[in-house]
Write an enzyme that holds these catalytic residues in place. Structure first.
Site, PDB file in Angstrom:
ATOM      1  N   LEU A  87      40.699  42.400  36.378  1.00  0.00           N
ATOM      2  CA  LEU A  87      39.606  42.621  34.738  1.00  0.00           C
ATOM      3  C   LEU A  87      38.189  42.922  35.413  1.00  0.00           C
ATOM      4  N   LYS A 134      38.229  49.096  23.288  1.00  0.00           N
ATOM      5  CA  LYS A 134      38.307  48.410  22.043  1.00  0.00           C
ATOM      6  C   LYS A 134      37.867  49.002  20.528  1.00  0.00           C
ATOM      7  N   THR A 174      36.958  50.363  44.547  1.00  0.00           N
ATOM      8  CA  THR A 174      37.819  52.002  44.120  1.00  0.00           C
ATOM      9  C   THR A 174      38.577  51.518  42.712  1.00  0.00           C
ATOM     10  N   HIS A 207      34.947  42.051  33.969  1.00  0.00           N
ATOM     11  CA  HIS A 207      33.839  40.979  34.560  1.00  0.00           C
ATOM     12  C   HIS A 207      34.120  40.057  35.933  1.00  0.00           C
ATOM     13  N   GLU A 251      60.832  45.147  27.834  1.00  0.00           N
ATOM     14  CA  GLU A 251      59.760  44.392  28.421  1.00  0.00           C
ATOM     15  C   GLU A 251      60.794  44.194  29.547  1.00  0.00           C
ATOM     16  N   ILE A 287      48.117  46.026  28.215  1.00  0.00           N
ATOM     17  CA  ILE A 287      47.918  46.505  27.967  1.00  0.00           C
ATOM     18  C   ILE A 287      49.286  47.503  26.190  1.00  0.00           C
ATOM     19  N   GLY A 288      50.117  46.330  26.509  1.00  0.00           N
ATOM     20  CA  GLY A 288      51.154  47.191  25.141  1.00  0.00           C
ATOM     21  C   GLY A 288      50.536  46.066  24.596  1.00  0.00           C
ATOM     22  N   HIS A 347      28.123  23.235  12.388  1.00  0.00           N
ATOM     23  CA  HIS A 347      28.639  23.330  11.380  1.00  0.00           C
ATOM     24  C   HIS A 347      27.968  24.230  10.225  1.00  0.00           C
ATOM     25  N   GLY A 385      51.610  48.073  34.647  1.00  0.00           N
ATOM     26  CA  GLY A 385      50.688  47.203  35.302  1.00  0.00           C
ATOM     27  C   GLY A 385      49.855  48.421  35.598  1.00  0.00           C
TER      28      GLY A 385
HETATM   29  C1  LIG Z   1      43.465  50.659  28.741  1.00  0.00           C
HETATM   30  C2  LIG Z   1      42.803  49.203  29.860  1.00  0.00           C
HETATM   31  C3  LIG Z   1      41.852  48.051  29.089  1.00  0.00           C
HETATM   32  C4  LIG Z   1      41.314  47.622  29.458  1.00  0.00           C
HETATM   33  N1  LIG Z   1      40.183  46.000  28.291  1.00  0.00           N
HETATM   34  C5  LIG Z   1      40.362  45.449  29.519  1.00  0.00           C
HETATM   35  C6  LIG Z   1      38.608  44.625  28.663  1.00  0.00           C
HETATM   36  O1  LIG Z   1      38.837  44.649  27.800  1.00  0.00           O
HETATM   37  N2  LIG Z   1      38.364  43.866  29.775  1.00  0.00           N
HETATM   38  C7  LIG Z   1      38.205  43.411  30.754  1.00  0.00           C
HETATM   39  O2  LIG Z   1      37.863  42.917  31.124  1.00  0.00           O
HETATM   40  N3  LIG Z   1      39.007  44.157  31.838  1.00  0.00           N
HETATM   41  C8  LIG Z   1      40.033  45.254  30.575  1.00  0.00           C
HETATM   42  N4  LIG Z   1      40.615  46.179  31.180  1.00  0.00           N
HETATM   43  C9  LIG Z   1      40.429  46.377  32.810  1.00  0.00           C
HETATM   44  C10 LIG Z   1      39.141  47.249  33.885  1.00  0.00           C
HETATM   45  O3  LIG Z   1      39.256  47.934  33.080  1.00  0.00           O
HETATM   46  C11 LIG Z   1      39.135  46.959  35.140  1.00  0.00           C
HETATM   47  O4  LIG Z   1      40.133  45.937  35.413  1.00  0.00           O
HETATM   48  C12 LIG Z   1      38.408  47.628  35.783  1.00  0.00           C
HETATM   49  O5  LIG Z   1      37.480  48.504  35.705  1.00  0.00           O
HETATM   50  C13 LIG Z   1      37.893  47.186  36.977  1.00  0.00           C
HETATM   51  O6  LIG Z   1      36.477  47.548  38.087  1.00  0.00           O
HETATM   52  P1  LIG Z   1      36.600  48.164  39.477  1.00  0.00           P
HETATM   53  O7  LIG Z   1      35.799  48.448  38.890  1.00  0.00           O
HETATM   54  O8  LIG Z   1      37.270  47.652  39.858  1.00  0.00           O
HETATM   55  O9  LIG Z   1      37.295  49.212  39.458  1.00  0.00           O
HETATM   56  P2  LIG Z   1      37.558  50.599  38.333  1.00  0.00           P
HETATM   57  O10 LIG Z   1      36.454  50.576  37.533  1.00  0.00           O
HETATM   58  O11 LIG Z   1      38.826  51.944  38.850  1.00  0.00           O
HETATM   59  O12 LIG Z   1      36.332  51.996  39.085  1.00  0.00           O
HETATM   60  C14 LIG Z   1      36.720  52.274  40.179  1.00  0.00           C
HETATM   61  C15 LIG Z   1      36.105  53.393  40.325  1.00  0.00           C
HETATM   62  O13 LIG Z   1      35.980  53.838  41.862  1.00  0.00           O
HETATM   63  C16 LIG Z   1      35.713  55.498  41.672  1.00  0.00           C
HETATM   64  N5  LIG Z   1      36.728  55.529  43.378  1.00  0.00           N
HETATM   65  C17 LIG Z   1      37.899  55.682  43.997  1.00  0.00           C
HETATM   66  N6  LIG Z   1      38.073  56.277  44.663  1.00  0.00           N
HETATM   67  C18 LIG Z   1      36.651  56.937  45.059  1.00  0.00           C
HETATM   68  C19 LIG Z   1      36.243  57.126  45.946  1.00  0.00           C
HETATM   69  N7  LIG Z   1      36.785  57.270  47.472  1.00  0.00           N
HETATM   70  N8  LIG Z   1      34.956  57.585  46.332  1.00  0.00           N
HETATM   71  C20 LIG Z   1      34.353  57.225  45.320  1.00  0.00           C
HETATM   72  N9  LIG Z   1      34.393  56.686  44.054  1.00  0.00           N
HETATM   73  C21 LIG Z   1      35.648  56.376  44.356  1.00  0.00           C
HETATM   74  C22 LIG Z   1      36.995  55.647  40.555  1.00  0.00           C
HETATM   75  O14 LIG Z   1      37.342  57.273  39.833  1.00  0.00           O
HETATM   76  C23 LIG Z   1      36.026  54.628  39.641  1.00  0.00           C
HETATM   77  O15 LIG Z   1      35.843  54.993  39.025  1.00  0.00           O
HETATM   78  C24 LIG Z   1      40.993  47.573  30.511  1.00  0.00           C
HETATM   79  C25 LIG Z   1      42.395  48.216  32.040  1.00  0.00           C
HETATM   80  C26 LIG Z   1      42.965  49.254  30.932  1.00  0.00           C
HETATM   81  C27 LIG Z   1      43.245  50.861  31.121  1.00  0.00           C
HETATM   82  N1  LIG Z   2      42.111  42.492  27.517  1.00  0.00           N
HETATM   83  C1  LIG Z   2      41.576  42.702  28.882  1.00  0.00           C
HETATM   84  O1  LIG Z   2      41.314  42.402  29.779  1.00  0.00           O
HETATM   85  C2  LIG Z   2      42.626  43.838  29.798  1.00  0.00           C
HETATM   86  C3  LIG Z   2      42.940  45.578  29.030  1.00  0.00           C
HETATM   87  C4  LIG Z   2      44.161  46.005  28.892  1.00  0.00           C
HETATM   88  C5  LIG Z   2      44.448  45.688  30.543  1.00  0.00           C
HETATM   89  N2  LIG Z   2      43.927  45.125  31.402  1.00  0.00           N
HETATM   90  C6  LIG Z   2      44.345  44.892  32.595  1.00  0.00           C
HETATM   91  O2  LIG Z   2      44.677  46.015  33.062  1.00  0.00           O
HETATM   92  C7  LIG Z   2      45.945  45.198  33.997  1.00  0.00           C
HETATM   93  C8  LIG Z   2      47.026  46.211  33.302  1.00  0.00           C
HETATM   94  O3  LIG Z   2      47.527  45.975  31.743  1.00  0.00           O
HETATM   95  P1  LIG Z   2      49.213  46.136  31.696  1.00  0.00           P
HETATM   96  O4  LIG Z   2      49.200  45.848  30.783  1.00  0.00           O
HETATM   97  O5  LIG Z   2      49.591  47.220  31.941  1.00  0.00           O
HETATM   98  O6  LIG Z   2      49.833  45.012  32.615  1.00  0.00           O
HETATM   99  P2  LIG Z   2      50.549  43.831  32.658  1.00  0.00           P
HETATM  100  O7  LIG Z   2      50.241  43.578  34.351  1.00  0.00           O
HETATM  101  O8  LIG Z   2      49.615  43.052  31.828  1.00  0.00           O
HETATM  102  O9  LIG Z   2      51.506  43.433  32.196  1.00  0.00           O
HETATM  103  C9  LIG Z   2      52.670  44.748  32.521  1.00  0.00           C
HETATM  104  C10 LIG Z   2      53.761  44.514  31.175  1.00  0.00           C
HETATM  105  O10 LIG Z   2      55.122  45.513  31.829  1.00  0.00           O
HETATM  106  C11 LIG Z   2      56.416  44.746  32.333  1.00  0.00           C
HETATM  107  N3  LIG Z   2      56.845  45.943  33.357  1.00  0.00           N
HETATM  108  C12 LIG Z   2      56.837  45.950  34.306  1.00  0.00           C
HETATM  109  N4  LIG Z   2      57.344  46.782  34.807  1.00  0.00           N
HETATM  110  C13 LIG Z   2      58.240  47.250  33.753  1.00  0.00           C
HETATM  111  C14 LIG Z   2      59.575  48.176  33.648  1.00  0.00           C
HETATM  112  N5  LIG Z   2      59.562  48.510  34.539  1.00  0.00           N
HETATM  113  N6  LIG Z   2      59.936  48.074  32.196  1.00  0.00           N
HETATM  114  C15 LIG Z   2      59.628  47.259  31.473  1.00  0.00           C
HETATM  115  N7  LIG Z   2      57.831  46.528  31.622  1.00  0.00           N
HETATM  116  C16 LIG Z   2      58.100  46.136  32.853  1.00  0.00           C
HETATM  117  C17 LIG Z   2      55.696  43.383  33.384  1.00  0.00           C
HETATM  118  O11 LIG Z   2      56.938  42.533  33.226  1.00  0.00           O
HETATM  119  C18 LIG Z   2      54.607  43.410  32.092  1.00  0.00           C
HETATM  120  O12 LIG Z   2      55.309  41.788  31.017  1.00  0.00           O
HETATM  121  C19 LIG Z   2      45.983  44.215  33.531  1.00  0.00           C
HETATM  122  O13 LIG Z   2      46.021  43.652  34.437  1.00  0.00           O
HETATM  123  C20 LIG Z   2      45.386  43.757  32.509  1.00  0.00           C
HETATM  124  O14 LIG Z   2      44.544  42.810  33.467  1.00  0.00           O
HETATM  125  C21 LIG Z   2      43.090  44.326  30.695  1.00  0.00           C
END
Ligand SMILES: Cc1cc2nc3c(=O)[nH]c(=O)nc-3n(C[C@H](O)[C@H](O)[C@H](O)COP(=O)(O)OP(=O)(O)OC[C@H]3O[C@@H](n4cnc5c(N)ncnc54)[C@H](O)[C@@H]3O)c2cc1C
Ligand SMILES: NC(=O)c1ccc[n+]([C@@H]2O[C@H](COP(=O)([O-])OP(=O)(O)OC[C@H]3O[C@@H](n4cnc5c(N)ncnc54)[C@H](O)[C@@H]3O)[C@@H](O)[C@H]2O)c1
Length: 547
Positions: free
Chosen positions: A397, A112, A210, A399, A270, A251-252, A527, A344
């Site tokens: 996600l 962000k 995790t 939240h 895609e 992410i894309g 408004h 993904g």
């Molecule tokens: C680029 C990107 C952008 C994103 N943007 C958004 C967004 O804008 N809004 C949104 O809602 N979501 C977003 N997401 C998704 C969001 O980051 C995840 O859904 C969220 O972080 C999941 O939370 P979690 O606590 O389940 O796992 P994580 O945040 O992955 O935390 C898990 C933690 O557990 C640790 N762990 C793993 N194994 C062990 C172990 N054995 N012992 C101790 N610790 C361990 C890991 O190292 C990690 O620190 C985004 C994801 C990505 C990749």
């Molecule tokens: N703003 C946000 O809340 C936010 C931002 C980033 C990530 N995330 C979370 O992170 C997770 C991962 O994000 P993401 O964008 O990687 O996954 P995603 O599941 O949102 O999208 C993956 C896309 O890749 C395509 N795909 C899969 N395999 C493929 C292949 N071999 N070749 C071409 N296309 C392929 C799928 O059809 C899909 O459209 C999501 O589940 C999302 O909830 C959330």
């Protein structure tokens, strides 16, 4: 393990090691000061439930090291730990050497920050929009790549620091170890990068939080420099002239927004037959008009990248072989400067020892029930063992992970009637403009309406009819509400337009609390605000004229 199920009032007579309070009517909003000494008998008379829970905690501590141990300190673990403390539970969180997890270090927070910086560059470079408001920018709008990268990474470290401080401040033990399960209530602490155990801690309840890591399809070689996942893209080590983005999900799309604002050309690859396949179809068509067509973006849909070989920046291109996703026939070979793999994420459940406890992982995801209790291979819940967040794959996600953590603590605290309503959790894609959604897509809602034989209602609000959006000169986008015509129940809402991520909560909260659309139509909106776009949609749904 003997479980003593007793009413809260008889709790003090139970001497079992494992005391669970059956208290469906437990006061869920109690946040009293638990360290305050109270005369025991008086407290019992005045606040029997609270006193009983205090006794329960004391009984538990006699047997276990903690009431609750959480494996993983991402947003899910953090949310669970904070709520556990407000419930008076003695709590430890294992960070695995990665406090903050994906969201803080490699996800929501730095992405962000990049989107915010890139968004400002885009805004200042969109000369016509500014000129229409009487503004001109003299000279070229430029950015310092390293400074933008620093903005993202220093924000991540600031939020990480706050997260750890908030845990410690509330009395959570933050242990810098990885956890592995020896039994449902026993966790071995391992040094972050080693396999050797330091010690075993016991807890009445254990939560697995995790998270996940990027999923990279076979045939794609990631070198972290020219072929990378979001983990490396967030470092913004360079801005390629031409980047292929494999996957057009969240992410894309978000990275396409960043890269095109910073000057790259993007090619989407895609696998699904259309871009943004998981979004509401009308919204993804709108998104194509706003986020793809006017920008230097092209796309291949219905194709797979079966082979991706890294290059050398400025010397050797990245080599990408595309095949038809259905027939597997070769489609094209691309040579680009860089490739972002955004296909993904996979659960990070390696080495947890769940198989030894009789859990059959589903592609690595931990199977859970509605209370997030881990299920064994027969489908029965394993008492005292929970899994939240990305690791269970219900909704990836931040939240959602945190909300699941809160729901687990409620269950542990005896509030067994509380169930998190996953269908009311909103989501947003933070592109410019933003896209947000809650509930069903129109396609899903139509299928449900047909199956359950009710008439689906659909109503729109328009950014172009909104004074605030017009004043900002950002009047592109729509808000669409889907509802049952017979009851007014909201089934979903989808918004594309400026600040859509903030606007969606009106519908999400209404869905969560069960307010029908004809009642929402009478809610008064300030408004001029963007929220009037939702008001327009709600009023249209109720057959009222918008103002
Ligand atoms: C680029 C990107 C952008 C994103 N943007 C958004 C967004 O804008 N809004 C949104 O809602 N979501 C977003 N997401 C998704 C969001 O980051 C995840 O859904 C969220 O972080 C999941 O939370 P979690 O606590 O389940 O796992 P994580 O945040 O992955 O935390 C898990 C933690 O557990 C640790 N762990 C793993 N194994 C062990 C172990 N054995 N012992 C101790 N610790 C361990 C890991 O190292 C990690 O620190 C985004 C994801 C990505 C990749
Ligand atoms: N703003 C946000 O809340 C936010 C931002 C980033 C990530 N995330 C979370 O992170 C997770 C991962 O994000 P993401 O964008 O990687 O996954 P995603 O599941 O949102 O999208 C993956 C896309 O890749 C395509 N795909 C899969 N395999 C493929 C292949 N071999 N070749 C071409 N296309 C392929 C799928 O059809 C899909 O459209 C999501 O589940 C999302 O909830 C959330």
């Amino acid at each position: 393990m003997a479980t003593c199920r007793v009413s809260v009032l008889s709790l003090t007579f139970c001497t079992s090691f494992d005391v669970r309070v059956r208290s469906d009517n437990l006061n869920t909003s109690f946040t009293g000061n638990r360290s305050e000494p109270v005369a025991r008998s008086a407290r019992h008379r005045l606040f029997p439930r609270v006193a009983s829970r205090r006794s329960r905690v004391r009984a538990v501590q006699a047997t276990y090291d903690y009431d609750l141990v959480i494996i993983g300190a991402g947003v899910g673990g953090h949310g669970a730990a904070l709520h556990a403390r407000s419930r008076g539970l003695k709590t430890a969180v294992l960070t695995g050497g990665d406090a903050g997890g994906t969201c803080v270090n490699r996800g929501c927070v730095p992405s962000k920050a990049l989107l915010a910086a890139a968004g400002k560059v885009r805004e200042l470079r969109t000369v016509e929009r500014l000129q229409a408001m009487g503004i001109s920018v003299r000279g070229q709008v430029d950015y310092d790549r390293q400074a933008v990268s620093n903005h993202a990474n220093s924000l991540a470290s600031r939020v990480r620091g706050n997260l750890v401080q908030s845990l410690r401040g509330l009395g959570v033990d933050v242990l810098d170890a990885r956890g592995a399960l020896v039994a449902p209530q026993k966790v071995e602490l391992l040094k972050p990068r080693e396999r050797t155990g330091e010690r075993v801690v016991t807890a009445r309840d254990v939560v697995i939080a995790t998270g996940s890591v990027p999923a990279v399809p076979p045939g794609i070689q990631v070198d972290g420099k020219t072929v990378f996942t979001s983990d490396d893209a967030l470092k913004l080590e360079w801005v390629p002239e031409w980047i292929a983005i494999i996957g057009s999900g969240y992410i894309g799309l978000e990275f396409s927004d960043v890269y095109t604002a910073l000057g790259s050309e993007v090619t989407f690859i895609e696998a699904a037959p259309k871009l943004m396949p998981s979004f509401d179809a009308e919204i993804s068509r709108y998104a194509e008009r706003l986020l793809i067509s006017p920008r230097p973006v092209d796309a291949y849909t219905g194709v797979l990248a079966t082979k991706v070989v890294p290059g050398i920046p400025g010397q050797k291109p990245v080599h990408i072989e595309l095949v038809n996703a259905e027939t597997k026939a070769p489609v094209e070979v691309l040579q680009v400067d860089a490739a972002l793999v955004a296909t993904g994420r996979r659960p990070y459940t390696d080495g947890l020892g769940l198989e030894k406890l009789g859990v059959r992982l589903n592609k690595g995801f931990v199977p859970v029930d509605d209370h997030m209790r881990v299920l064994d291979e027969t489908g029965a819940p394993i008492e005292h063992l929970y899994c939240i967040g990305d690791a269970n794959g219900k909704l990836m996600l931040a939240h959602a992970a945190s909300a699941q953590g809160i729901s687990v603590v409620e269950h542990i605290a005896g509030n067994t009637s509380y169930r998190l309503r996953m269908e009311c959790i909103p989501a947003a894609c933070f592109t410019h403009p933003e896209i947000s959604m809650v509930g069903f897509t129109e396609e899903q809602a139509r299928a449900i309406a047909e199956r359950e034989r009710f008439e689906l209602g659909k109503a729109l609000g328009h950014f172009r009819a909104n004074s605030k959006a017009l004043a900002e000169n950002h009047a592109e986008g729509i808000a669409k509400v889907l509802f049952r015509k017979d009851t007014g129940e909201l089934l979903g809402m989808h918004i594309i337009g400026m600040h859509a991520a903030d606007l969606i909560h009106e519908a999400a909260n209404a869905m969560q609390t069960g307010i029908p659309v004809h009642k929402l139509a009478f809610a008064v909106h300030t408004h001029p605000t963007l929220s009037e776009i939702c008001d327009e949609a709600f009023k249209a749904a109720a057959g009222m004229a918008a103002h």
